[in-house]
Design a protein around this motif. Structure first.
Motif, PDB file in Angstrom:
ATOM      1  N   ILE B 223      -1.398  -9.684   1.134  1.00 17.97           N
ATOM      2  CA  ILE B 223      -2.414  -9.677   2.200  1.00 17.97           C
ATOM      3  C   ILE B 223      -3.454 -10.779   1.981  1.00 17.97           C
ATOM      4  O   ILE B 223      -3.636 -11.622   2.874  1.00 17.97           O
ATOM      5  CB  ILE B 223      -3.070  -8.292   2.332  1.00 17.97           C
ATOM      6  N   SER B 272      -3.996  -0.337   5.102  1.00 21.05           N
ATOM      7  CA  SER B 272      -3.163  -1.540   5.158  1.00 21.05           C
ATOM      8  C   SER B 272      -1.698  -1.110   5.130  1.00 21.05           C
ATOM      9  O   SER B 272      -1.374  -0.027   4.673  1.00 21.05           O
ATOM     10  CB  SER B 272      -3.487  -2.462   3.984  1.00 21.05           C
ATOM     11  N   MET B 279       2.638  -6.276   5.473  1.00 23.43           N
ATOM     12  CA  MET B 279       1.452  -6.875   4.868  1.00 23.43           C
ATOM     13  C   MET B 279       1.262  -8.302   5.360  1.00 23.43           C
ATOM     14  O   MET B 279       0.130  -8.741   5.611  1.00 23.43           O
ATOM     15  CB  MET B 279       1.594  -6.895   3.346  1.00 23.43           C
TER      16      MET B 279
END
Lengths: 305, 332, 444
Positions: B223, B272, B279
């Protein structure tokens, strides 16, 4: 007036009209013809969607009821006779009243009767535990105590008794839908009818082990000695695979078997409390407790025998 | 000997635990916290204490008296939220702003969704954005970094992004603004001289935390790295096309909450995606939105909003970005 | 160095018994030999109470296609043929034998000479493997002769001998490879011949350099056998993972390894095949590790099948005060033992003792959606999702959509979960249910 406001109103109105027209045509195009009685029948049903009737939910059951030429074989265990009566009225049919069923847990392996032999440390689910091994007591037939039945019950009728480690059925809440019985991996929960005044006599054991083995694992086990079978005047008791079973359709609640059972595996429920009777004569109060009609019947049977 | 234990396999467990993961995040935040204390002194400490204490208290009260469930304050997740919120506040913010932000973060963004693991949005960011909208003056009064534990003067500076934004509005070009503010070099910002939120003081401190998280296998690099790449590429293209109006990649990477947001907020487990593919999409989305908000939006800073918006896509990303399954791809 | 590509975890390997040489354990006074030591139908006992038996004599015959022979591991008198509790407490037919002396069948070659020439033709080799009652000794206990006889139209290209021993603690295969490398290699060559002369790889994890060296030395005279070094990662020894690591192929979902041209056999199985073919010795004893930090003397023992586990434990210094869990097999996939009177079986590679601190599960917390289970799953599944769907009330169609049936039950998800969610417990039972649904659908 400001032109902005006018434009806004005009656009919104236009959008509204267009959407309304589109919606109308779409609704027409995808309209599903349905028997209006289904809605009426569904309104009569309890709406618990428990699946006790064998359908996927109340709506599904209502469809089945409407489609069936004869609704006698279909029954909503939750709503019971009242609901079926209403449904029959809607459909213009007749139904015969059925007896209320309740769940009964056929195990009395309390912590005291059935000591733990090991310590289960996995996910607290009977299903998982049963798939893994024979259980954390010496008995491989009895209650596993993780409460799958409690989780399965949609009516809050089953709860775990912390003292005994066994599930307890609240018969006033139990609707006899059978969800608990099918959730139990050991199939120790049975659906049965109750006698007058909600009385019942049950063998509280599911062990099919030989007497000595069963007894060693649990003090309250049925050892399959068949004494109850011999004493039963109505032939309601059968012993198969070292386990006695009382057919509730034949049982007349005479409670003779309760007194006869050497391990105390047979229990009676909802009979009036016996007065603190001396241990020497346990049979007498039992005799008194039985309704007069049954008593007469017992006598008649004994005479013919 | 007590009774033998019986359970399904596996019979051993890794060293991972929720508390350990959260503790690692706190350790990774330590450099940034220390730097913020160094530059902003007592008020930064007051904000930090207010945030952490309020977060813990709110979670405790809700669990104890409203949900009546077991109290999980000690799993440290609310402390992480508190610290992150404190790092996201202007160092000169009054203490009650911190308290209100913490109540919103834990009470509304986290507990009302069902507690740890259930929230849709990053709690600390919800707290921050709530404050930004409710108390715009308090949330945009910046202090220039001072040295060790000076009392905070009334002197107010502006964040680099705000400087650029204001400058552009008044008609100057990026080059003119940068020339007028000699402090705004990437090197300066790397080693802590940028005005801004308490946690944005030093990029190096945040990067140290990032490396620590990677080493401890708490987060995966996907990320943050995709966010950085996206921001760098997009700002690079923009500034190449029109250097007078758009700032360059380095400037954008090192300013605002980008580092703090990408390392600590966007990688928040709960909000997330779980798979690598997810991601990467998530990171690209945050990068694009950040740049768009910074260059074309009315706020000079865009990371918070970008992350919150992308938080919304997480359930969808989890549903459609499946991990690489064994036995479906390569055959024979 | 090669490895599988998806997922995996790195538990501490704890191979504390790796320095202990294999020790033969004297037979106990009484053995109880299970008739269900293999996957499939339990064998039918062919002896009755009072019969005299010799070591290596057949006492159980296969009862179906997937079943196997069972041999006596001791000499003596049959005391009973009765159902007894296995290690999970379930009743299984056993043959109980009172041990008298140690008389072996005269046909068994007990010398230590190594016979390398494989003289018998393929069919006879296969028949002999079947008659010796050999099963997969890594733990799955699938009958070896079935695996070595691929169905019509399928051809094995690779024979993979699994010496990964990726389970922590277990050292039985390691010791076997170090001490009997020739037997293992000849066994592999025999199996390659049975499969019609395919290429053979012996795969060993990097944490066993001595075994690697010994096997390499033994392989010199067999040009078709190659030794491969595997990265230390769990579950490297999983059949599907091993095929991926060695050949780069993946067994398609629902298919068998043979569909990718691979047959995987354990090193202990290879050694058993060697003994069966070259020494006429059926499978009645095996190497078993007794280990654990709490065990007084961790050892590798050559035990007769049917030996009570309590007797095996005595040989390693008795039951330690602080032992809380007894495990048959390794800590990742082994079975917890509920009944210590159960006996050793063909698949018992290890008896592991763990203390309460080592094994007690921590209370379950909330899923923080960290994705560690997804990262660890070697099949590329999403354990957190499967757990959620299953607990939300049996969403079987969605479980199937998310490939719950591909789970190999390796335990990586539960091992790694920071919130201690019993992922595998839930997945395992629901997988069984989904499989049932799939099978019933296939029948229609």
């Amino acid at each position: 007036m400001d032109s902005t406001i006018l434009t806004t109103i005009a656009i919104l109105t236009l959008v509204g009209i267009v959407v309304a027209v589109v919606l109308y045509f779409v609704a027409q195009k995808f309209k599903v013809e349905e028997d209006e009685r289904i809605d009426k029948v569904e309104a009569c049903l309890p709406g618990a969607n428990c699946g006790g009737c064998g359908s996927a939910g109340c709506r599904d059951f209502a469809c089945k009821l409407v489609a069936a030429p004869e609704i006698g074989s279909l029954f909503c265990p939750v709503g019971g006779n009242d609901v079926m009566q209403k449904v029959a009225q809607v459909l213009g049919q007749e139904v015969v009243a059925q007896k209320k069923m309740v769940a009964v847990v056929r195990c009395n392996g309390t912590c005291e009767n059935r000591p733990k032999t090991n310590d289960y440390d996995g996910y607290a689910s009977c299903k998982v535990k049963a798939a893994l091994y024979s259980g954390d007591t010496g008995c491989r037939w009895g209650c596993l105590g993780c409460g799958d039945c409690v989780a399965a019950c949609k009516f809050g009728a089953i709860s775990m008794d912390a003292a005994t480690g066994l599930p307890v059925v609240d018969e006033s809440k139990c609707t006899g839908c059978g969800a608990c019985a099918s959730a139990c991996p050991r199939t120790i929960i049975e659906l049965r009818t109750l006698g007058p005044k909600d009385r019942k006599v049950v063998v509280l054991c599911s062990s099919k082990d030989k007497g000595a083995v069963a007894r060693k694992a649990c003090k309250a086990a049925c050892i399959g000695c068949a004494k109850c079978q011999k004493v039963c005047p109505f032939g309601a008791i059968t012993v198969e695979n070292n386990l006695a079973y009382i057919d509730f359709n034949l049982c007349k609640l005479c409670t003779k078997c309760v007194a006869e059972c050497p391990t105390g595996a047979i229990h009676k429920f909802n009979f009036p409390e016996k007065p603190a009777a001396p241990a020497a004569a346990p049979a007498a109060p039992v005799e008194k407790a039985a309704p007069a009609a049954v008593k007469a019947e017992v006598k008649a049977k004994e005479e013919t025998a | 000997m007590s009774k033998t234990i019986v359970s399904p396999a596996p019979h051993v467990h890794s060293e991972f635990s929720t508390v350990r993961l959260m503790r690692d995040v706190l350790i990774a935040l330590a450099p940034a916290v220390l730097v913020s204390l160094y530059f902003y002194g007592w008020n930064a400490l007051l904000l930090l204490v207010c945030c952490v204490a309020t977060c813990m208290a709110v979670q405790y009260l809700i669990e104890k008296f409203m949900l009546k469930c077991s109290v999980t304050v000690m799993d440290c997740s609310c402390i992480v939220t508190g610290v992150l919120l404190a790092l996201n506040l202007p160092p000169a913010a009054p203490w009650w702003v911190a308290v209100i932000g913490s109540i919103v973060a834990i009470g509304i963004a986290k507990m009302s969704f069902g507690g740890l693991g259930q929230n849709v949005f990053n709690p600390a960011l919800v707290g921050r954005v709530f404050l930004l909208i409710s108390f715009p003056v308090a949330m945009t009064t910046w202090t220039a970094p001072q040295s060790w534990f000076h009392s905070v003067d009334a002197f107010s500076g502006a964040t680099p992004l705000a400087l650029i934004n204001e400058g552009l509005h008044s008609g100057s070009t990026v080059q003119e603004i940068l020339a007028a503010n000699p402090d705004l070099t990437p090197a300066q910002m790397l080693f802590a001289r940028a005005g801004g939120s308490a946690g944005e003081a030093s990029v190096i401190a945040l990067l140290i935390g990032f490396v620590y998280l990677l080493c401890r296998r708490v987060i995966k690099p996907h990320i943050p790295v995709t966010i950085w790449i996206t921001v760098a590429v997009m700002t690079g293209i923009f500034s190449l096309c029109n250097p007078a109006e758009y700032t360059g990649p380095l400037f954008n990477l090192f300013t605002g909450g980008l580092m703090l947001g990408s390392i600590f907020m966007a990688t928040d487990y709960v909000t997330s995606p779980m798979t690598n593919k997810g991601m990467i999409i998530f990171g690209v989305g945050i990068g694009v939105l950040t740049v768009l908000i910074r260059f074309f939006g009315s706020y000079p800073e865009g990371v918070s909003f970008a992350i919150l918006i992308m938080n919304l896509t997480v359930p969808l990303l989890n549903k459609y970005c499946k991990p690489v399954r064994y036995g479906y791809g390569r055959r024979k | 160095m090669i490895t599988f590509k998806i997922g995996g975890v790195h538990p501490h390997d704890n191979k504390i018994a790796r320095t202990e040489a294999i020790d033969p354990l004297a037979p106990p006074t009484k053995v109880a030999i299970s008739m269900a030591q293999h996957l499939g139908a339990p064998a039918t006992p062919v002896v009755a109470k009072g019969d005299k038996v010799l070591v290596g004599q057949v006492i159980g015959e296969p009862a179906g296609f997937i079943s196997g022979f069972v041999h006596s591991s001791v000499s003596g008198t049959v005391a009973a043929v009765e159902p007894r509790a296995d290690l999970a407490g379930n009743m299984v037919p056993h043959v109980v034998i009172d041990v008298e002396g140690d008389d072996w069948l005269p046909s068994i070659d007990r010398s230590s000479t190594i016979v390398k020439d494989i003289t018998l033709p393929r069919e006879e080799l296969l028949a002999k493997i079947k008659a010796a009652g050999i099963v997969g000794m890594g733990g799955a206990t699938f009958p070896t002769h079935v695996k070595l006889n691929p169905p019509e139209g399928k051809k094995a290209e690779f024979l993979i001998i699994n010496g990964a021993e990726c389970e922590p603690y277990v050292t039985s295969d390691d010791r076997l490879m170090r001490e009997k490398p020739d037997g293992v290699v000849v066994g592999a060559a025999i199996m390659a011949k049975v499969l019609g002369g395919c290429k053979c790889f012996i795969c060993i994890e990097e944490n066993k350099p001595e075994a690697m060296e010994a096997i390499q030395k033994a392989c010199v005279t067999f040009p078709d056998i190659k030794v491969l070094k595997l990265k230390k990662k769990y579950p490297q020894g999983g059949e599907k993972q091993l095929i991926d690591a060695v050949t780069g192929r993946q067994v398609p979902s629902g298919a068998l390894p043979i569909d990718t041209g691979c047959v995987v056999q354990n090193v202990a199985t290879a050694y058993a095949v060697y003994e069966a073919i070259q020494k006429n010795k059926p499978l009645f004893e095996r190497v078993m590790t007794v280990t654990g930090q709490c065990v007084a003397g961790p050892r590798n023992l050559l035990v007769r099948l049917g030996t009570p586990l309590s007797y095996v434990l005595e040989a390693a210094g008795g039951v330690p005060e602080n032992a809380a869990k007894f495990i048959s097999g390794g800590p990742m996939m082994g079975k917890a033992i509920a009944n210590m009177e159960a006996t050793t079986q063909k698949g018992s590679s290890c008896l592991l003792l763990l203390t309460e601190e080592q094994t007690r599960r921590k209370p379950e917390g909330n899923c923080i959606r960290c994705g560690k289970c997804t990262e660890a799953c070697p099949m590329g599944l999403e354990p957190w999702l499967l757990n959620k769907l299953a607990r939300a009330g049996g969403r079987m169609d969605e479980l199937e959509e998310n490939k719950i049936f591909d789970c190999i039950e390796c335990g990586c998800c539960l091992y790694t979960c920071p919130a201690n969610i019993p992922l595998l417990d839930v997945i395992r039972v629901n997988k069984a249910e989904v499989m049932k649904i799939i099978r019933s659908r296939a029948k229609k």
